[in-house]
Design a protein around this motif. Structure first.
Motif, mmCIF file in Angstrom:
data_model
loop_
_atom_site.group_PDB
_atom_site.id
_atom_site.type_symbol
_atom_site.label_atom_id
_atom_site.label_comp_id
_atom_site.label_asym_id
_atom_site.label_seq_id
_atom_site.Cartn_x
_atom_site.Cartn_y
_atom_site.Cartn_z
ATOM 1 N N MET A 17 32.361 44.015 22.709
ATOM 2 C CA MET A 17 31.354 44.348 21.490
ATOM 3 C C MET A 17 31.812 43.836 20.228
ATOM 4 O O MET A 17 33.099 43.914 19.909
ATOM 5 C CB MET A 17 31.313 45.983 21.435
ATOM 6 N N SER A 20 30.527 43.511 13.918
ATOM 7 C CA SER A 20 29.079 43.722 13.596
ATOM 8 C C SER A 20 28.646 44.965 14.126
ATOM 9 O O SER A 20 27.751 45.708 13.549
ATOM 10 C CB SER A 20 28.379 42.610 13.082
ATOM 11 N N GLU A 21 28.438 44.834 15.590
ATOM 12 C CA GLU A 21 27.761 45.839 16.064
ATOM 13 C C GLU A 21 28.370 47.301 16.190
ATOM 14 O O GLU A 21 27.935 48.154 16.101
ATOM 15 C CB GLU A 21 27.677 45.108 17.628
ATOM 16 N N ARG A 22 29.813 47.110 16.165
ATOM 17 C CA ARG A 22 30.426 48.481 15.882
ATOM 18 C C ARG A 22 30.239 48.974 14.582
ATOM 19 O O ARG A 22 30.048 50.255 14.868
ATOM 20 C CB ARG A 22 31.986 48.083 16.152
ATOM 21 N N ARG A 80 26.706 50.587 14.654
ATOM 22 C CA ARG A 80 26.804 51.457 15.412
ATOM 23 C C ARG A 80 27.113 52.971 14.620
ATOM 24 O O ARG A 80 26.670 53.995 14.430
ATOM 25 C CB ARG A 80 27.334 51.598 16.951
ATOM 26 N N ASP A 116 22.458 52.423 21.261
ATOM 27 C CA ASP A 116 22.342 50.674 21.410
ATOM 28 C C ASP A 116 21.368 50.163 20.665
ATOM 29 O O ASP A 116 20.297 49.765 20.704
ATOM 30 C CB ASP A 116 21.455 50.431 23.061
ATOM 31 N N ARG A 122 21.012 47.071 19.925
ATOM 32 C CA ARG A 122 20.562 45.684 20.342
ATOM 33 C C ARG A 122 19.078 45.951 21.058
ATOM 34 O O ARG A 122 18.149 45.344 20.994
ATOM 35 C CB ARG A 122 21.329 45.094 21.393
ATOM 36 N N GLU A 131 21.815 44.154 11.293
ATOM 37 C CA GLU A 131 20.936 43.952 12.335
ATOM 38 C C GLU A 131 20.208 42.225 12.596
ATOM 39 O O GLU A 131 20.149 41.812 13.274
ATOM 40 C CB GLU A 131 19.633 44.750 11.907
ATOM 41 N N LEU A 173 22.864 40.841 14.526
ATOM 42 C CA LEU A 173 22.618 41.143 15.873
ATOM 43 C C LEU A 173 21.616 40.078 16.668
ATOM 44 O O LEU A 173 21.592 39.698 17.733
ATOM 45 C CB LEU A 173 22.409 42.560 16.061
ATOM 46 N N ARG A 223 21.696 37.270 19.489
ATOM 47 C CA ARG A 223 20.723 37.439 20.597
ATOM 48 C C ARG A 223 20.257 35.980 20.842
ATOM 49 O O ARG A 223 20.119 35.460 21.916
ATOM 50 C CB ARG A 223 19.839 38.306 20.532
ATOM 51 N N PRO A 274 24.612 40.953 25.685
ATOM 52 C CA PRO A 274 24.704 42.330 25.268
ATOM 53 C C PRO A 274 25.831 42.945 26.071
ATOM 54 O O PRO A 274 26.007 42.669 27.150
ATOM 55 C CB PRO A 274 23.265 43.101 25.308
#
Length: 149
Positions: A1, A4-6, A9, A74, A76, A132, A135, A139, A145
Motif C-alpha cells: 500500500m 498516499s493511500e495510507r 485511509r 477501500d 480505490r 484521491e 490514487l 490506477r 490495488p
C-alpha cells in the motif's frame, strides 16, 4: 500500500470517527447539551425548530459515517465518496466564511474560531482531493490495488 493511500485511509477514518461522535451528540443531545457545546449562543435562541433540525442532521450524519467507513476500508473502490466528501467540506468551508458577513455569525461565535474552522475544512478538502487524484493516476498507470482493510 502506497503512502498516499495510507494517509487517505487515516484521514477518512478520522472523519468517520468525527461524524460518528457528532451524529451521536446530535441524536441524543437536547437543549442542555446544545447550550453547553455552544456557550456563545444565548439560550433564548435555541428553539424547538433548531432542536428538530438537530435530530435530522444527526440522522444524516449516521449515513455519512457509514459512507466514510466504506471509503476508508477501500478508497480505490469508493472514489465517488471521497470526491463527494471533499466537495462537501469545501462548500461547507466557503459557506461558513460567507456566513460571517451575510448572517452575522460573529455575533454568537468568535470570528477567529469561525475562520479557523472553515479554513480547516477547506484544507482537508484539498488534501482529500489531492490524495484521491494520486490514487486515480496510479490506477491509470497500472499500479495494482493492494488488499487490506
Amino acid at each position: 500500500m502506497k503512502v498516499s493511500e495510507r494517509v487517505l485511509r487515516v484521514i477518512l477514518w478520522l472523519l468517520a470517527l468525527d461524524g460518528a461522535i457528532g451524529s451521536a451528540v446530535l441524536l441524543v443531545g437536547g437543549r442542555a447539551v446544545f447550550i453547553r457545546l455552544f456557550p456563545y449562543v444565548p439560550a433564548s435562541e435555541v428553539s424547538d425548530l433548531l432542536l428538530y433540525r438537530q435530530k435530522t442532521w444527526g440522522a444524516l450524519g449516521v449515513a455519512l459515517t457509514i459512507m466514510l467507513i466504506s471509503a476508508a476500508r477501500d478508497p480505490r473502490r469508493n472514489p465517488v465518496i471521497v470526491w463527494a466528501v471533499a466537495v462537501g467540506l469545501a462548500v461547507a468551508g466557503v459557506a461558513e466564511l460567507s456566513s460571517i458577513g451575510l448572517l452575522g455569525a460573529a455575533r454568537p461565535f468568535p470570528v477567529f474560531l469561525v475562520v479557523i474552522h472553515s479554513l480547516t475544512r477547506i484544507g482537508t478538502a484539498l488534501v482529500l482531493a489531492c490524495l484521491e487524484k494520486r490514487l486515480l493516476a496510479d490506477r491509470k498507470n497500472g499500479t495494482p490495488p493492494t488488499g487490506g482493510a
